[in-house]
Design a protein around this motif. Structure first.
Motif, short mmCIF file in Angstrom:
data_model
loop_
_atom_site.label_atom_id
_atom_site.label_comp_id
_atom_site.label_asym_id
_atom_site.label_seq_id
_atom_site.Cartn_x
_atom_site.Cartn_y
_atom_site.Cartn_z
N ASP A 165 0.85 -1.03 0.10
CA ASP A 165 -0.08 -0.05 -0.01
C ASP A 165 0.85 1.31 0.10
O ASP A 165 0.46 2.23 0.14
CB ASP A 165 -0.71 -0.05 1.30
N GLY A 166 2.33 1.15 -0.30
CA GLY A 166 2.96 2.06 -0.44
C GLY A 166 3.76 2.82 0.89
O GLY A 166 4.40 3.60 0.96
N TYR A 167 3.85 1.81 1.80
CA TYR A 167 4.78 2.10 2.78
C TYR A 167 6.05 1.20 2.87
O TYR A 167 5.93 0.15 3.73
CB TYR A 167 3.82 1.80 4.04
N SER A 193 3.96 7.94 6.78
CA SER A 193 3.02 8.21 5.36
C SER A 193 3.53 7.34 4.16
O SER A 193 4.55 6.87 4.29
CB SER A 193 3.26 9.65 5.30
N ARG A 194 2.60 7.40 3.29
CA ARG A 194 2.95 6.45 2.06
C ARG A 194 4.17 7.39 1.32
O ARG A 194 4.34 8.61 1.39
CB ARG A 194 1.85 6.58 1.04
#
Length: 262
Positions: free
Chosen positions: A216-218, A228-229
């Motif tokens: 999910d971008g982490y 945050s991402r």
């Protein structure tokens, strides 16, 4: 997701902060000489079974790549103590991932540690210290609890890698750090020389579950308010304390007074 190196616009051109402050001793010299060239599981086995039997613990965040180190440890001795810092600010996904890995790997001595209630009551009664003073928040929720938990041990095992931050780029697999009470403790970094590709290969080889937030971008995962991402092409640590020059929580930095060096 393609990631840039850890040297981001926020850190480029800035001198690397000190990471663990390695002290000199004859025992450190002896360990480095005996186990020179060992890395990964080979170094872990030597430290757990020969150098510090019954006197060593793993420090794990159960973050993005934690499964690699924890799998190695479980293959050597699943009763090795694993210290998990439950700051009270973690993602729910991290807590569920911890439970999944404990079950899958058979980790028999997983210890969740947290901040002392008195520290929280005095310094962060409303739970928003992370916003006003993230260094102090890390200090009461991570630095102090971990120092208390590590007191019975002569050595700790970390999942730090050289590629993560500029301060870690010269990290030695075997270090000896000064503790807050004036003593010393050995710090073992078996994954120091691993890069992201090495970690991916290992995860695939042993079919280890990924932290659910990675897709999910982490790429690097800490406490929820301060993580945050990261967009494609961003740096590996860009999502940690974004918009500040902070890239360490403090548990691996030289021991100083409250807030210093964190």
């Amino acid at each position: 997701m393609t990631l840039a190196s850890a040297q981001t616009p926020a850190t480029a051109g800035r001198p690397a902060a000190m990471d663990t402050q390695t002290v000199s001793s004859s025992e450190l010299d002896r360990l480095r000489e005996i186990y020179d060239g060992l890395t990964g599981q080979g170094l872990l086995e030597a430290m757990i079974k020969k150098a510090f039997p019954g006197e060593i613990a793993v420090v794990s965040s159960f973050g993005a790549e934690s499964a690699v180190l924890l799998h190695m440890v479980s293959e050597i001795d699943p009763t090795t103590p694993v210290l998990f810092l439950n700051t009270g600010k973690l993602f729910g996904e991290t807590l569920r991932y911890r439970d999944r890995l404990q079950d899958k790997l058979g980790l028999a001595d997983l210890r969740a540690i947290g901040p002392h209630p008195d520290d929280v009551k005095e310094k962060d009664p409303n739970g928003v210290l992370w916003n006003a003073d993230p260094d102090s928040c890390c200090f009461i929720r991570k630095v102090l609890p971990l120092e208390r938990a590590l007191k019975p041990f002569r050595a700790s095992i970390t999942g730090r890698k050289r590629f993560q931050t500029g301060a870690r780029s010269q990290m030695h697999p075997i270090e000896q750090e000064r503790t807050r009470d004036g003593g010393t403790r050995f710090k073992i970094n078996p994954l120091a020389e691993y890069d992201l590709d090495d970690l991916e290969v290992y995860l695939d080889k042993y079919r280890l579950p990924r932290h659910p937030l990675v897709k999910d971008g982490y790429p690097s995962i800490g406490c929820m308010p301060c993580t945050s991402r990261v967009q494609a092409g961003g740096g590996y640590r860009d999502g940690r304390w974004a918009g500040t020059d902070k890239d360490e929580c403090g548990i691996h930095l030289p021991a100083n007074t409250d807030g210093d060096g964190i």
